[in-house]
Design an enzyme around this catalytic site. Sequence first.
Site, PDB file in Angstrom:
ATOM      1  CB  SER A 107      51.772 -10.647  -8.807  1.00 20.13           C
ATOM      2  OG  SER A 107      52.091 -11.984  -7.907  1.00 20.13           O
ATOM      3  CG  ASP A 133      57.873 -12.009 -13.576  1.00 19.89           C
ATOM      4  OD1 ASP A 133      58.238 -12.407 -12.111  1.00 19.89           O
ATOM      5  OD2 ASP A 133      56.398 -11.298 -13.330  1.00 19.89           O
ATOM      6  CG  HIS A 137      56.368  -9.550 -10.043  1.00 17.10           C
ATOM      7  ND1 HIS A 137      56.041 -10.629 -10.899  1.00 17.10           N
ATOM      8  CD2 HIS A 137      56.252  -9.906  -9.091  1.00 17.10           C
ATOM      9  CE1 HIS A 137      54.405 -10.914 -10.407  1.00 17.10           C
ATOM     10  NE2 HIS A 137      55.020 -10.249  -9.291  1.00 17.10           N
TER      11      HIS A 137
END
Length: 526
Positions: free
Chosen positions: A336, A393, A459
Amino acid sequence: MMQIGSSVPAHNLQIFQARFAVNCNGSSINACLSKTTMKTTTKNTRQHLSNLEKLIGTEQPLLIPSEPKLNKNSSVDNGLPENKVKGILEGLNLPQIWPENKAAEEMSPRNLNRLQRLLSKSGIEYSPRNSLASRWREYHGSNNWAGLLDPLDENLRREMVRYGEFIQAAYHCFHSDPATSGKETPSARQVAVPDRAYRVTKTLYATSSVGLPDWVDKVAPDLEWMTQRTSCIGYVSVCEDQREIYRMGRRDIVISLRGTATCLEWAENMRDLLVKVPGKTDPSFGQPKVQCGFLSLYKTAGAHVESLAESVVTEIKRLTELYKGENLSITVTGHSLGAALALLVADDISTSIEDGPPIAVYTFGGPRVGNRGFTKRLASQNVKVLRIANSQDIITRVPGMFVNEELDRKLRESKRANNLLNILDNNMPWAYAHAGTELRVDTKNSPYLKPNADVSCCHDLEAYLHLVDGFMGSHCPFRANAKRSLAKLMHEQNSNVKKLYTSKANGLKLNLERDMQMSNCLPSPS
């Protein structure tokens, strides 16, 4: 099961049952009946017995693939050995006949042991660590992982999962002690490195350039994470085990970076305008630009903490000098926000260290970071990027004008459209582009996760490692012999796991409420 009386005429039933119970020991029915009995039966009875033979497996039946071996010592109940009755029922292969029973077959006794192993802490397994020495540069991305991704090479799969676990350690390090005072130098932190062959040499901190007023702390003292500007973002580690160095063919230096975990880090994520990145500019690929918020977190120093840029470059220079003359590699891995910072770290190291070790970047669920000029500069500096992206995602499709990489690629096939897009790349503040080589996985391919899993699951880092561990190829089913335990996935994403498995986990009385840290969420108010 069908009653014998429905296949044998009533006037011969009593004789058949008596003979069958006394003489049958697992052989065929014809062998169980004496010659005298066979002479007294009618032609009609022989036909019924023949049909019964076909039904219970003396001859090759249509719905029973094979006849199980019988135990001579098995008990007899009404003429049928107990294990033979069980074998007949299992041999029917009901899921093949009735697809709606397939889920029930997945939970059959023969699969429960495997499920319990995947769900238990003690059942954690890993794919074998084979020697990479002769091909380590290839596995490190020298050829952009050509021929290793589809189908996925088992050694590369194991390395990707291993680097993902390094990121999990960075999350755990932060969540175990999220508070970082801006009024004093942070104390040393203990990082539980997942691989004992590595030693942590440096803890890394990132500082936000934005902040909230001091009075917020007075109004809400229990929400310090909302105003915390400096936080532990990751660490640097180096392999020191000689056997592991021999296996990998070099000494590996790993930089691990976690994702968003504080309020101000979220605020930096929202600052999505492209800004010029310091460093050399090649006219052939234009001015490199990166996202404003990411660059701010990377370059900003705290009151008593140097910036992430300063600390990571200084430490890598020290380690490369310390191990000068050895085969070295630098691996940067992040999830991320950490995936975005990983690209900035790799770019900075490649320009700061002349003739440095080869650099590879493994990112999970990373957003776009810069424009096309930035991606071209990374490639020109021989930085290799392997980007693992989940099709479900949404974070991997932002920021930028185009949410679909395929659309951008098709438009650039036209010379006129390509010229227009190049002008936009150099002038628009949202002309983003992904860097490196992509490995695409999909939540819908997992047999354990719901196909409509929510955004947090798609995610989640543990979900990513689960998908990578089960990935074989773009047109292949989920790997049947996947090794990764489901315990952490079940603990963190229970609502997104199919009820078939959550209910069975409860039935197996497995303790999933262990001391696990959430991998990519804000710290709980408690």
